[in-house]
Design a protein around this motif. Structure first.
Motif, short mmCIF file in Angstrom:
data_model
loop_
_atom_site.label_atom_id
_atom_site.label_comp_id
_atom_site.label_asym_id
_atom_site.label_seq_id
_atom_site.Cartn_x
_atom_site.Cartn_y
_atom_site.Cartn_z
N THR A 1 0.78 -1.10 -0.15
CA THR A 1 0.02 0.05 0.16
C THR A 1 0.87 1.18 -0.08
O THR A 1 0.42 2.21 -0.72
CB THR A 1 -0.74 0.18 1.35
OG1 THR A 1 -1.76 -1.10 1.10
CG2 THR A 1 -1.60 1.17 1.48
N SER B 1 -6.69 0.65 1.60
CA SER B 1 -6.60 2.16 1.23
C SER B 1 -7.32 2.69 2.04
O SER B 1 -8.61 2.51 2.53
CB SER B 1 -7.31 2.35 -0.10
OG SER B 1 -6.84 3.76 -0.53
N SER C 1 -3.60 6.24 5.38
CA SER C 1 -2.55 5.62 4.45
C SER C 1 -2.34 6.15 3.10
O SER C 1 -2.61 5.70 2.06
CB SER C 1 -2.99 3.89 4.26
OG SER C 1 -4.29 3.87 3.52
N ASP D 1 -10.57 0.04 -0.99
CA ASP D 1 -9.62 -0.91 -1.20
C ASP D 1 -9.38 -1.63 -2.57
O ASP D 1 -10.54 -1.72 -3.24
CB ASP D 1 -9.70 -2.34 -0.16
CG ASP D 1 -9.73 -1.78 1.39
OD1 ASP D 1 -9.14 -0.54 1.55
OD2 ASP D 1 -10.06 -2.59 2.14
#
Length: 535
Positions: free
Chosen positions: A57, A297, A302, A408
């Motif tokens: 990520t 995500s 992040s 995500d």
């Protein structure tokens, strides 16, 4: 585990730069911890474990524009973005409007070279995953744990499981190297630091990955029993299923029976199709029982320029300015689709298909109707747009950020397993055509809101139908290049698409382009590596 990788991102700046010399990239952070400090406590091991996942990520620890790798830009080294570009931008599914962005023009026109920065980013980020995994495995042996006074039984059991998961993540990294580059430098935890790894070809990589996954699979958590964001047995089986489906490309072997076995075992794991197709691509898709493994995500904690941030922002039309529909600001027409993909939804059977989110212009405004053709890639109002990914939840709540997606990336889904089962059966595997048809029609019923109007008959279930159905179901999910290669439609001229081979109408490209070149810097750093033919 929306939060799991966020236990700490400290691990990304610790000792994990140890095996990156052959990548021509090293950690550039000044506050690197020694292994003895990081791995001195159970909490440190958990941080390091999270860091191995986090590399999928994050690009660094100082925000989305920071890269922990020397000489590699954050924007061209985030894992899912690089994967998306190599598997989608080089095919009939995607066009990126801003061709001044490093490497993108060469990729989408199929004229890349070994100097391409996105190719370097993918090679480097993927091999750094190997490095992170190896360092964790080196530092978590029974001997190391004992020497550091880590003896609690529950902690030792946790770390033993983490080691198995890390081996799967390393196998997945090598799976991508095998698929994209056809070779890779081989490193394991048994090699010394700063060792120049030998070059493994596709057969050697295939055997290594298969052996690793089979060795750890029985000890992984059962399907859907691990915390969200961590892998389980189905992730290992999914990698194996993909390898077996593509084995004729990778090792010139028929492994379709094995592919069907893996598909059956994944299907038995309790996954179910999400009733609404598009809910798999929204900000709360971490709740989907269809997603086998998603890469996390989070728009607040992040922040990165990963695939779902690119897709949600990029799909907003220059004319349409429809960012509010998807809870995101938008990048004014960054992404469009090519004519040949749009045509996959032509015909009566696809007229009500909910997977068809193609936008053809502004409703009610004759002056703002899009052409299907893209004559000039820089003209953002040429070509249709798509509205698949969203930064809103399934209940319509906006993600926390209007720039960075909460969505995500759905790396593997049950729908793909259904289509793999059908394809492996048609290619001679030991599945049944009746079951294959049922799986395909399950997807088509879902795409038609439960109606059978789009269902097909057994006579319609052909390989030609399946390659198009895979596009309709899995577009923008980083499968297309691999699929086109397997079907013999990527290189050569049997199937051309707009701007293939740097021609607006599409032309043949040479067979050697079925793999990417080894980056120039990596060749210079490890003399064991050789360049792929044609580059």
């Amino acid at each position: 585990m929306k939060k799991y990788i966020l236990i700490t991102i400290l691990a990304l700046t610790t000792v994990f730069q140890s095996c990156t010399d052959d990548l021509n990239v090293v950690s550039k952070d000044d506050d690197v911890l020694s292994s003895d400090v990081l791995f001195s406590t159970p909490a440190g091991y958990k941080q390091a474990f999270a860091g191995v996942y986090g590399n999928l990520t994050l690009t660094g620890v100082l925000g989305p524009d920071n890269s922990s790798l020397e000489g590699v830009d954050a924007g061209t080294s985030q894992f899912t973005r690089c994967l998306l570009y190599l598997q989608e931008l080089t095919t009939d599914e995607l066009v990126w409007s801003y061709e001044n962005d490093g490497g993108t023009a060469e990729l989408q026109r199929n004229i890349w070279t070994a100097a391409n920065p996105v190719i370097l980013g993918m090679f480097s980020r993927t091999m750094v995953s190997v490095s992170y995994a190896n360092e964790f495995l080196r530092q978590s042996t029974p001997e190391k744990l004992s020497s550091r006074g880590i003896t609690n039984a529950a902690t030792l059991a946790d770390i033993a499981l983490w080691r198995k998961e890390v081996r799967v993540l390393r196998a997945y990294a090598y799976y991508n190297m095998m698929d994209l580059f056809g070779k890779a430098p081989m490193y394991t935890e048994n090699d010394p630091v700063n060792f120049a790894g030998p070059e493994f070809n596709r057969k050697q990589l295939f055997d290594f990955i298969e052996t690793e996954l089979k060795a750890v699979l029985p000890d992984l958590k059962a399907a859907r029993t691990n915390e969200y964001g961590r892998l389980d047995q189905s992730m290992a089986r999914m990698i194996l299923a993909k390898m077996y489906l593509n084995a004729q490309v990778y090792i010139q072997a028929d492994r379709f029976d094995d592919c069907i076995t893996m598909c059956n075992e994944i299907i038995a794991g309790g996954y179910t199709l999400k009733p609404k197709y598009l809910d798999n691509f929204k900000a709360d898709n971490n709740t989907s029982a269809e997603i086998i493994f998603g890469i996390q995500s989070d728009g607040a904690v992040s922040q990165n320029w990963g695939a779902t941030t690119v897709l949600t922002n990029g799909q907003i039309g220059a004319w349409e300015n429809n960012g509010a529909d998807f809870g995101i600001g938008g990048w004014t027409g960054a992404l469009r689709i090519r004519k040949e993909f749009a045509q996959k939804f032509d015909g009566v059977k696809f007229s009500q298909d909910t997977r068809n989110t193609i936008g053809k212009g502004v409703a009610g405004d004759p002056a703002k109707q899009r052409s299907i053709d893209i004559e000039d890639i820089g003209v953002k109002t040429q070509g249709y747009i798509l509205s698949k990914f969203s930064n809103k939840t399934s209940t319509g709540v906006n993600g926390i950020s209007s720039t960075y997606a909460d969505t995500d990336f759905p790396l593997f889904r049950l729908a793909d397993v259904y289509l793999m089962y059908a394809e492996a059966t048609l290619r001679g595997g030991n599945g049944t055509t009746a079951q294959a048809l049922e799986y395909v029609n399950d997807l088509r019923k879902r795409a038609n809101n439960g109606s059978t109007v789009g269902n097909i008959a057994l006579g319609d279930l052909t390989l030609d139908f399946l390659i198009d159905e895979r596009a309709r179901e899995l577009h923008w999910e980083a499968h297309r290049r691999q699929d086109l290669i397997r079907f013999g439609k990527y290189t050569g001229g049997s199937y051309n698409w707009a701007w293939k081979g740097n021609s607006s109408k599409g032309i043949s490209i040479p067979a050697y382009m079925s793999v990417f070149p080894i980056p120039e810097g990596s060749l210079g750093a490890n003399r064991n590596l050789t360049q792929n033919t044609g580059y």
